[in-house]
Design an enzyme around this catalytic site. Structure first.
Site, PDB file in Angstrom:
ATOM      1  N   ASP A   1      -2.490  -1.792  10.633  1.00 27.98           N
ATOM      2  CA  ASP A   1      -2.065  -1.662   8.400  1.00 27.98           C
ATOM      3  C   ASP A   1      -3.062  -3.036   8.305  1.00 27.98           C
ATOM      4  O   ASP A   1      -3.532  -3.174   6.802  1.00 27.98           O
ATOM      5  CB  ASP A   1      -1.140  -1.561   8.233  1.00 27.98           C
ATOM      6  CG  ASP A   1      -0.858  -0.221   8.732  1.00 27.98           C
ATOM      7  OD1 ASP A   1      -1.301   0.400   8.674  1.00 27.98           O
ATOM      8  OD2 ASP A   1       1.057   0.158   7.800  1.00 27.98           O
TER       9      ASP A   1
ATOM     10  N   LYS B   1       0.755  -1.219  -0.077  1.00 24.22           N
ATOM     11  CA  LYS B   1      -0.137  -0.047   0.088  1.00 24.22           C
ATOM     12  C   LYS B   1       1.027   1.075   0.243  1.00 24.22           C
ATOM     13  O   LYS B   1       1.870   1.284   0.448  1.00 24.22           O
ATOM     14  CB  LYS B   1      -0.556   0.108   0.965  1.00 24.22           C
ATOM     15  CG  LYS B   1      -0.419  -0.127   2.832  1.00 24.22           C
ATOM     16  CD  LYS B   1       0.269   1.120   3.138  1.00 24.22           C
ATOM     17  CE  LYS B   1       0.661   1.366   4.539  1.00 24.22           C
ATOM     18  NZ  LYS B   1       1.622   2.710   4.898  1.00 24.22           N
TER      19      LYS B   1
HETATM   20  P1  ATP Z   1       4.510  -0.197   7.596  1.00 24.07           P
HETATM   21  O1  ATP Z   1       4.160   0.100   6.891  1.00 24.07           O
HETATM   22  O2  ATP Z   1       2.730  -1.118   7.701  1.00 24.07           O
HETATM   23  O3  ATP Z   1       4.613   0.249   8.749  1.00 24.07           O
HETATM   24  P2  ATP Z   1       6.945  -1.116   6.626  1.00 24.07           P
HETATM   25  O4  ATP Z   1       6.570  -1.475   5.041  1.00 24.07           O
HETATM   26  O5  ATP Z   1       7.754   0.093   7.721  1.00 24.07           O
HETATM   27  O6  ATP Z   1       5.072  -1.605   7.091  1.00 24.07           O
HETATM   28  P3  ATP Z   1       7.823  -4.065   7.122  1.00 24.07           P
HETATM   29  O7  ATP Z   1       8.437  -4.156   5.631  1.00 24.07           O
HETATM   30  O8  ATP Z   1       6.950  -4.173   7.519  1.00 24.07           O
HETATM   31  O9  ATP Z   1       7.573  -2.608   7.331  1.00 24.07           O
HETATM   32  O10 ATP Z   1       9.324  -4.576   7.942  1.00 24.07           O
HETATM   33  C1  ATP Z   1       9.326  -3.748   9.402  1.00 24.07           C
HETATM   34  C2  ATP Z   1      10.021  -4.686   9.929  1.00 24.07           C
HETATM   35  O11 ATP Z   1       9.333  -6.093  10.429  1.00 24.07           O
HETATM   36  C3  ATP Z   1      11.375  -5.506   9.331  1.00 24.07           C
HETATM   37  O12 ATP Z   1      12.516  -5.437   9.378  1.00 24.07           O
HETATM   38  C4  ATP Z   1      11.097  -6.771   9.833  1.00 24.07           C
HETATM   39  O13 ATP Z   1      12.225  -6.788  11.182  1.00 24.07           O
HETATM   40  C5  ATP Z   1       9.532  -7.260  10.336  1.00 24.07           C
HETATM   41  N1  ATP Z   1       9.062  -8.108   9.940  1.00 24.07           N
HETATM   42  C6  ATP Z   1       7.977  -9.199   9.953  1.00 24.07           C
HETATM   43  N2  ATP Z   1       7.777  -9.252   9.601  1.00 24.07           N
HETATM   44  C7  ATP Z   1       8.146  -9.390   8.468  1.00 24.07           C
HETATM   45  C8  ATP Z   1       6.948 -10.054   6.943  1.00 24.07           C
HETATM   46  N3  ATP Z   1       6.398 -10.443   7.111  1.00 24.07           N
HETATM   47  N4  ATP Z   1       7.909  -8.849   6.083  1.00 24.07           N
HETATM   48  C9  ATP Z   1       8.678  -8.017   6.273  1.00 24.07           C
HETATM   49  N5  ATP Z   1       8.625  -7.535   7.502  1.00 24.07           N
HETATM   50  C10 ATP Z   1       8.705  -7.935   8.486  1.00 24.07           C
END
Ligand code: ATP
Length: 314
Positions: free
Chosen positions: A139, A9
């Site tokens: 989210d 997203k």
């Molecule tokens: P959001 O936009 O919801 O804040 P994000 O895109 O910033 O999320 P993610 O890619 O979801 O961040 O990852 C954040 C942290 O979560 C990663 O550094 C990782 O250690 C941990 N993590 C746990 N599960 C997952 C997963 N299935 N995919 C990616 N990261 C994950």
């Protein structure tokens, strides 16, 4: 075996309204699914184990993975049903940049909830799945719904916006740079708490109406006014992430200078995106950015808005 597509997203809008009694922030966000997706494969096991496979170096494969947590949540909540079906092996084919503000982990959790609801014949409605998903992360309910939606509360209360335009976007992220979401919100609170509205229960409706500015973006989406969508992009977290990360600030400036409808950081960053009306325009923005910034650490993706949340592929 079941394979699901879990879309990323972007935030077209993120406004921080104030504190909540539960310690989170009260938010108004407008989120949009894009067609960059992880592929999640669920393989039933005869043993009661949960196993997670992912070859991305930044993604944990233990119980801290959000998809793993989704399995544990369902097993805890429905022990009699889940005991009947044994365990599951989850394979994540990671395409969504990690720690990027693109809800990669949340969409993986949403896909796992969606898939196990079918495989384990739990019979949960989408609303029920979203309520469970909210326990894993704010989210996750949006990732289950997909498309375009306004998210309120701590981001878990979802109202879908229908018949919104299908725009294109260029997503840009430095591979080696990640921003912690808790850090971004904590820093925002430290710097801007004095501007917060009183807690939801104590603020009057008039105070809330005067404070929330998302109406113009909702209107622009409803009338398919692409120029106005670009003009009303907003993300309050830019106020703390851009000053702390000069590379992201420069990236945003470079991207904004290439034209397009508007440029914004998504979520807590550090992904920056530029919106365009057509894929061709996005392609030309992408090429210009690549010419301006030759750093191989910069990954660029051309995406389109999609109305799909979690989709079963096979
Ligand atoms: P959001 O936009 O919801 O804040 P994000 O895109 O910033 O999320 P993610 O890619 O979801 O961040 O990852 C954040 C942290 O979560 C990663 O550094 C990782 O250690 C941990 N993590 C746990 N599960 C997952 C997963 N299935 N995919 C990616 N990261 C994950």
């Amino acid at each position: 075996m079941m394979t699901l597509l879990a879309h990323a997203k972007i935030n077209l809008y993120l406004e921080i309204i104030g504190n909540r009694a539960d310690g989170f922030h009260e938010l108004v966000m407008i989120m949009q699914s894009v067609d960059l997706a992880d592929r999640i494969t669920l393989n039933p096991l005869n043993t009661p184990n949960t196993r997670l496979l992912c070859d991305h170096p930044l993604v944990p494969t233990d119980h801290t993975n959000l998809a793993y947590k989704a399995v544990m949540l369902l097993q805890k909540r429905f022990p009699h049903r889940t005991n009947r079906y044994g365990g599951v092996e989850i394979t994540i084919d990671k395409k969504i940049p990690v720690g990027a503000g693109l809800a990669g982990g949340s969409s993986n959790a949403a896909a796992t909830l969606f898939g196990l609801n079918v495989l384990w014949q739990l019979g949960l409605t989408r609303i029920e799945l979203q309520e469970l998903g909210a326990e894993l992360g704010s989210d996750v309910p949006f990732c289950l719904a997909g498309g375009c939606a306004i998210a309120t509360g701590r981001g878990e209360e979802i109202d879908s916006l229908h018949n919104t335009p299908k725009l294109s976007a260029v997503l840009a992220k430095y591979t080696s740079l990640a921003v912690s979401t808790p850090w971004a919100y904590k820093t925002y609170r430290q710097q801007f708490e004095h501007t917060y509205l009183p807690l939801k229960d104590t603020a009057s409706l008039e105070e809330r109406q005067a404070r929330v500015h998302s109406g113009k973006m909702v209107g622009a989406l409803g009338t398919h006014d692409a120029t106005a969508i670009g003009r009303h992009l907003r993300n309050d977290l830019e106020k703390v992430v851009l000053p702390a990360h000069a590379k992201v600030r420069q990236l945003k400036e470079t991207m904004a200078a290439q034209g397009g409808l508007g440029t914004l950081m998504s979520g807590s960053g550090p992904t920056v995106f530029t919106l365009t009306e057509t894929p061709d325009q996005a392609q030309s923005v992408l090429q210009s950015v690549r010419q301006q910034i030759s750093d191989p650490d910069l990954q660029l993706h051309l995406v389109q808005f999609t109305s799909q949340g979690i989709r079963q592929e096979s």
